[in-house]
Scaffold this active site. Structure first.
Site, PDB file in Angstrom:
ATOM      1  N   LYS A 142       0.835  -1.206   0.000  1.00  0.00           N
ATOM      2  CA  LYS A 142       0.000   0.000   0.000  1.00  0.00           C
ATOM      3  C   LYS A 142       0.868   1.254   0.000  1.00  0.00           C
ATOM      4  CE  LYS A 142      -1.782   1.765   3.988  1.00  0.00           C
ATOM      5  NZ  LYS A 142      -1.560   3.202   4.152  1.00  0.00           N
ATOM      6  N   ASN A 143       1.831   1.281   0.918  1.00  0.00           N
ATOM      7  CA  ASN A 143       2.598   2.520   1.098  1.00  0.00           C
ATOM      8  C   ASN A 143       3.515   2.821  -0.081  1.00  0.00           C
ATOM      9  OD1 ASN A 143       1.363   3.179   3.463  1.00  0.00           O
ATOM     10  ND2 ASN A 143       2.892   2.159   4.753  1.00  0.00           N
ATOM     11  N   CYS A 149      -4.526  13.110  13.135  1.00  0.00           N
ATOM     12  CA  CYS A 149      -5.146  11.801  12.972  1.00  0.00           C
ATOM     13  C   CYS A 149      -4.974  11.036  14.260  1.00  0.00           C
ATOM     14  CB  CYS A 149      -4.587  11.058  11.770  1.00  0.00           C
ATOM     15  SG  CYS A 149      -3.140  10.093  12.077  1.00  0.00           S
ATOM     16  N   ARG A 205       1.080  14.477  13.273  1.00  0.00           N
ATOM     17  CA  ARG A 205       1.595  14.234  11.924  1.00  0.00           C
ATOM     18  C   ARG A 205       1.743  15.509  11.080  1.00  0.00           C
ATOM     19  NH1 ARG A 205      -0.861   8.536   9.951  1.00  0.00           N
ATOM     20  NH2 ARG A 205       1.052   8.541   8.747  1.00  0.00           N
ATOM     21  N   ASP A 247       4.532   0.596  12.131  1.00  0.00           N
ATOM     22  CA  ASP A 247       3.321  -0.020  11.581  1.00  0.00           C
ATOM     23  C   ASP A 247       3.134  -1.478  12.014  1.00  0.00           C
ATOM     24  OD1 ASP A 247       2.461   2.241  10.331  1.00  0.00           O
ATOM     25  OD2 ASP A 247       2.996   1.630   8.300  1.00  0.00           O
ATOM     26  N   ARG A 289      -8.791  -0.128   4.644  1.00  0.00           N
ATOM     27  CA  ARG A 289      -7.916   0.882   4.037  1.00  0.00           C
ATOM     28  C   ARG A 289      -6.583   0.250   3.645  1.00  0.00           C
ATOM     29  NH1 ARG A 289      -6.113   4.731   7.816  1.00  0.00           N
ATOM     30  NH2 ARG A 289      -4.635   4.948   6.138  1.00  0.00           N
TER      31      ARG A 289
HETATM   32  C1  UD1 Z   1       5.050   7.076   8.731  1.00  0.00           C
HETATM   33  C2  UD1 Z   1       6.076   6.003   9.012  1.00  0.00           C
HETATM   34  C3  UD1 Z   1       5.972   4.983   7.926  1.00  0.00           C
HETATM   35  C4  UD1 Z   1       4.549   4.472   7.909  1.00  0.00           C
HETATM   36  C5  UD1 Z   1       3.540   5.594   7.751  1.00  0.00           C
HETATM   37  C6  UD1 Z   1       2.115   5.133   7.898  1.00  0.00           C
HETATM   38  C7  UD1 Z   1       8.343   6.087   9.912  1.00  0.00           C
HETATM   39  C8  UD1 Z   1       9.575   6.865  10.020  1.00  0.00           C
HETATM   40  N1  UD1 Z   1       7.395   6.589   9.128  1.00  0.00           N
HETATM   41  O1  UD1 Z   1       5.335   7.683   7.497  1.00  0.00           O
HETATM   42  O2  UD1 Z   1       6.864   3.933   8.137  1.00  0.00           O
HETATM   43  O3  UD1 Z   1       4.368   3.543   6.909  1.00  0.00           O
HETATM   44  O4  UD1 Z   1       3.762   6.555   8.748  1.00  0.00           O
HETATM   45  O5  UD1 Z   1       1.819   4.732   9.177  1.00  0.00           O
HETATM   46  O6  UD1 Z   1       8.211   5.037  10.483  1.00  0.00           O
HETATM   47  N2  UD1 Z   1       7.424  14.684  10.995  1.00  0.00           N
HETATM   48  C9  UD1 Z   1       7.512  16.031  11.276  1.00  0.00           C
HETATM   49  N3  UD1 Z   1       7.356  16.917  10.250  1.00  0.00           N
HETATM   50  C10 UD1 Z   1       7.116  16.517   8.967  1.00  0.00           C
HETATM   51  C11 UD1 Z   1       7.014  15.141   8.691  1.00  0.00           C
HETATM   52  C12 UD1 Z   1       7.178  14.233   9.741  1.00  0.00           C
HETATM   53  O7  UD1 Z   1       7.723  16.427  12.409  1.00  0.00           O
HETATM   54  O8  UD1 Z   1       6.994  17.357   8.078  1.00  0.00           O
HETATM   55  C13 UD1 Z   1       7.564  13.696  12.105  1.00  0.00           C
HETATM   56  C14 UD1 Z   1       6.241  12.988  12.384  1.00  0.00           C
HETATM   57  O9  UD1 Z   1       5.451  13.678  13.295  1.00  0.00           O
HETATM   58  C15 UD1 Z   1       6.694  11.670  12.921  1.00  0.00           C
HETATM   59  C16 UD1 Z   1       7.961  11.398  12.151  1.00  0.00           C
HETATM   60  O10 UD1 Z   1       8.415  12.668  11.668  1.00  0.00           O
HETATM   61  O11 UD1 Z   1       7.015  11.755  14.276  1.00  0.00           O
HETATM   62  C17 UD1 Z   1       7.812  10.407  11.004  1.00  0.00           C
HETATM   63  O12 UD1 Z   1       6.895  10.897  10.108  1.00  0.00           O
HETATM   64  P1  UD1 Z   1       6.895  10.460   8.591  1.00  0.00           P
HETATM   65  O13 UD1 Z   1       7.906   9.411   8.334  1.00  0.00           O
HETATM   66  O14 UD1 Z   1       6.914  11.659   7.765  1.00  0.00           O
HETATM   67  O15 UD1 Z   1       5.451   9.879   8.497  1.00  0.00           O
HETATM   68  P2  UD1 Z   1       4.831   9.178   7.284  1.00  0.00           P
HETATM   69  O16 UD1 Z   1       5.427   9.598   6.005  1.00  0.00           O
HETATM   70  O17 UD1 Z   1       3.376   9.291   7.487  1.00  0.00           O
END
Ligand code: UD1
Length: 428
Positions: free
Chosen positions: A22-23, A116, A121, A304, A397
Site C-alpha cells: 500500500k505505502n 489523525c 503528523r 506499523d 484501508r
Molecule cells: C510514517 C512512518 C511509515 C509508515 C507511515 C504510515 C516512519 C519513520 N514513518 O510515514 O513507516 O508507513 O507513517 O503509518 O516510520 N514529521 C515532522 N514533520 C514533517 C514530517 C514528519 O515532524 O513534516 C515527524 C512525524 O510527526 C513523525 C515522524 O516525523 O514523528 C515520522 O513521520 P513520517 O515518516 O513523515 O510519516 P509518514 O510519512 O506518514
C-alpha cells in the site's frame, strides 16, 4: 458498518501470499502526475486507500482504470491544481501530490491533512524542503498554496528521517533545475521502489535506500511501467498471525530483508523462523517469551507493526517493554486489548506488557486506526471464544482480503456485513 468476528484458539497452518505494498502503490500513483501519458502499475493491492488515490488523480484530470491488480493512469494537464479537503482528509498520503504538481506545473493547492488518531503528523519538513527549493508557500483557508516558476535544486537536511517528506522532495526534485541532495533521508523500501519508478521515467537519482539521496533535475519525464514491491507490513502482520495462533505458516511473495527487525524479535521470542529468497516460515515451538521492542525508522522495528507485536506479547511469557518513538499517540489499541484481558500499562510513549499466555478472552472491541485494527484481529485469534471487532473500515484501508487470507490458514474469522450505521458514536 462491517464488523469482523474472530473465533480464537485455532492453530494456523499453510501458505499465504503477500499483496503489493500500500505505502508504495499510493506514492507511485502520485508520481504519475510528473509525466503526461499512460502509466502502468502491476501488483497494486485492492484497497480503499488506492481507490481514494485514484479519486484524487481523477479530480486532477487523470483517467484511472483498474484491471485486476493492474492499474493504468492516463495523466494530462489538469484544469485545476487543487487537492480538495474531502479527498485529503480521507487519506493523509494525498499530501504526496504536492511535490509532483509543484514540480510539473509550478503550482498546487493541497488541503492540509489535519491530525489523525496516532498523532499530529505535521508536514512542516515537506514544506521547508520545498521552500528551500524556491517555492512560495502560504497556508490559507486550511490549504497549502504553493507556487514556483521552476524549482531549484537545494541541499535539504531533514531533522527527522521523514518518509513522506523524503518522497515529496524526491519527486519535486526530479524536474527541478540543478541538483538536490537530501540528507538524513528516510531509507524505507518504499522509497527505493518510488526512486526505481522515477528512474524508469527518466529521473536521475542516486542513493535511494541510504540516508543521502542525490537527485539531478531533468527537463521532462516520460510515463513508464512498474510492479509494486510486496507489502512488508501485511507480510509482517501475517507472520505475527502465524506466531500468535501457533502452528506453522509460510508467507510467500515477500522480501525477508525488508522484515529483518521483526524476524530478529520473533527469533528472540523463541519462534522458529526460516527464510527463502521470497518467503518466511514461522513455527511455534511453544512457550514464546516476551521481548522488548522500540520502533524506529527503517531498518528499525516498524511503527506499523508495533500494535500487532504488542498483541503477541500479551500472550507470551514474561514482561515486555514496548517503546514507540515515531508517533506520539500510537497506543490506542491498548484500551481495547485490555477488554480482551491483556495486562498492559501505557505511559506516554512506553507500554509495559505483562504477558498472560492463554489469558485472553473474546469480547467486543473497536478499531481505532489501521494497524490497531489488525492488532485486535490477531489478539482475537489467540483469545478464548468470540471477539467482534467493529469499525473495520480502518482495516479495509490497508489490508487486502485479510479475512480470506487468515481463514485459508484455518482461522475462525468472518466478516459481518452491515449497511447500517449501528454504532451511534461512529465517526467518519
Ligand atoms: C510514517 C512512518 C511509515 C509508515 C507511515 C504510515 C516512519 C519513520 N514513518 O510515514 O513507516 O508507513 O507513517 O503509518 O516510520 N514529521 C515532522 N514533520 C514533517 C514530517 C514528519 O515532524 O513534516 C515527524 C512525524 O510527526 C513523525 C515522524 O516525523 O514523528 C515520522 O513521520 P513520517 O515518516 O513523515 O510519516 P509518514 O510519512 O506518514
Amino acid at each position: 458498518m462491517d464488523k469482523m468476528k474472530v473465533i480464537g484458539g485455532r492453530a494456523l497452518r499453510g501458505t499465504v501470499r503477500t499483496s503489493g505494498a500500500k505505502n508504495s502503490a499510493l506514492k507511485l500513483l502520485f508520481a504519475s502526475l510528473l509525466a503526461d501519458g499512460k502509466h502502468t502499475f502491476h501488483n497494486v493491492p485492492k484497497l480503499m486507500d488506492v481507490d481514494s488515490s485514484a479519486n484524487l488523480l481523477e479530480s486532477l484530470g487523470a483517467k484511472v482504470v483498474r484491471n485486476g491488480h493492474t492499474v493504468t493512469v492516463e495523466t494530462r494537464p489538469p484544469a485545476s491544481f487543487e487537492a480538495h479537503y474531502d479527498l485529503v482528509r480521507k487519506m493523509r498520503a494525498s499530501i504526496l501530490c504536492l511535490g509532483p504538481l509543484l514540480a510539473k506545473y509550478g503550482q498546487a493547492q493541497v488541503s492540509l491533512p489535519g491530525g489523525c488518531a496516532i498523532g499530529s503528523r505535521p508536514i512542516n519538513l515537506h514544506l521547508d524542503g520545498m521552500k528551500a527549493m524556491g517555492a512560495e508557500i502560504e497556508l490559507r483557508g486550511g490549504y497549502v498554496h504553493a507556487s514556483a516558476k521552476r524549482l531549484k535544486g537545494a541541499n535539504i537536511l531533514f531533522e527527522f528521517a521523514t518518509v513522506g517528506g523524503t518522497e515529496n522532495i524526491m519527486m519535486a526534485a526530479t524536474l527541478a533545475e540543478g541538483v538536490t541532495v537530501i540528507e538524513n533521508a528516510a531509507k524505507e523500501p518504499e522509497i527505493v521502489d518510488l526512486a526505481n519508478y522515477l528512474i524508469k521515467m527518466g529521473a536521475k537519482i542516486e542513493g535511494a535506500g541510504t540516508s543521502i539521496i542525490r537527485i539531478e533535475g531533468v527537463e521532462k519525464l516520460k510515463p513508464a511501467e512498474h510492479t509494486v514491491i510486496p507489502d512488508r507490513i501485511e507480510a509482517g502482520t501475517l507472520i505475527i498471525a502465524g506466531a500468535i495462533a501457533g502452528g506453522d505458516v509460510t508467507v510467500t511473495d515477500c522480501v525477508p530483508e525488508h522484515l529483518e527487525a521483526l524476524l530478529l524479535k520473533l527469533r528472540e521470542a523463541g519462534y522458529g523462523i526460516e527464510t527463502s529468497a521470497n518467503s518466511v516460515r514461522v513455527r511455534s515451538t511453544g512457550g514464546a517469551r516476551c521481548v522488548d521492542v522500540t520502533t524506529a525508522p527503517h531498518p528499525g522495528f516498524p511503527t506499523d507493526l508495533q500494535a500487532q507485536f504488542m498483541a503477541l506479547m500479551c500472550v507470551s511469557e514474561g514482561v515486555s517493554v514496548i517503546t514507540e518513538t515515531v508517533f506520539e499517540n500510537r497506543f490506542m489499541h491498548v484500551t481495547e486489548l485490555l477488554r480482551l484481558g491483556a495486562d498492559v500499562t501505557p505511559k506516554s510513549r512506553v507500554a509495559v506488557v505483562r504477558g498472560r499466555p492463554g489469558g485472553l478472552e473474546g469480547a467486543p472491541v473497536m478499531a481505532t486506526d489501521l494497524r490497531a485494527s489488525a492488532s485486535l484481529v490477531l489478539a482475537g485469534l489467540a483469545a478464548r471464544g468470540e471477539t467482534v471487532v467493529s469499525r473495520i473500515y480502518h482495516l479495509d484501508r490497508g489490508y487486502e482480503n485479510l479475512e480470506q487470507k487468515l481463514s485459508s490458514l484455518g482461522a475462525g474469522i468472518e466478516r459481518i456485513v452491515s449497511d447500517s450505521s449501528d454504532d451511534a458514536s461512529e465517526t467518519p
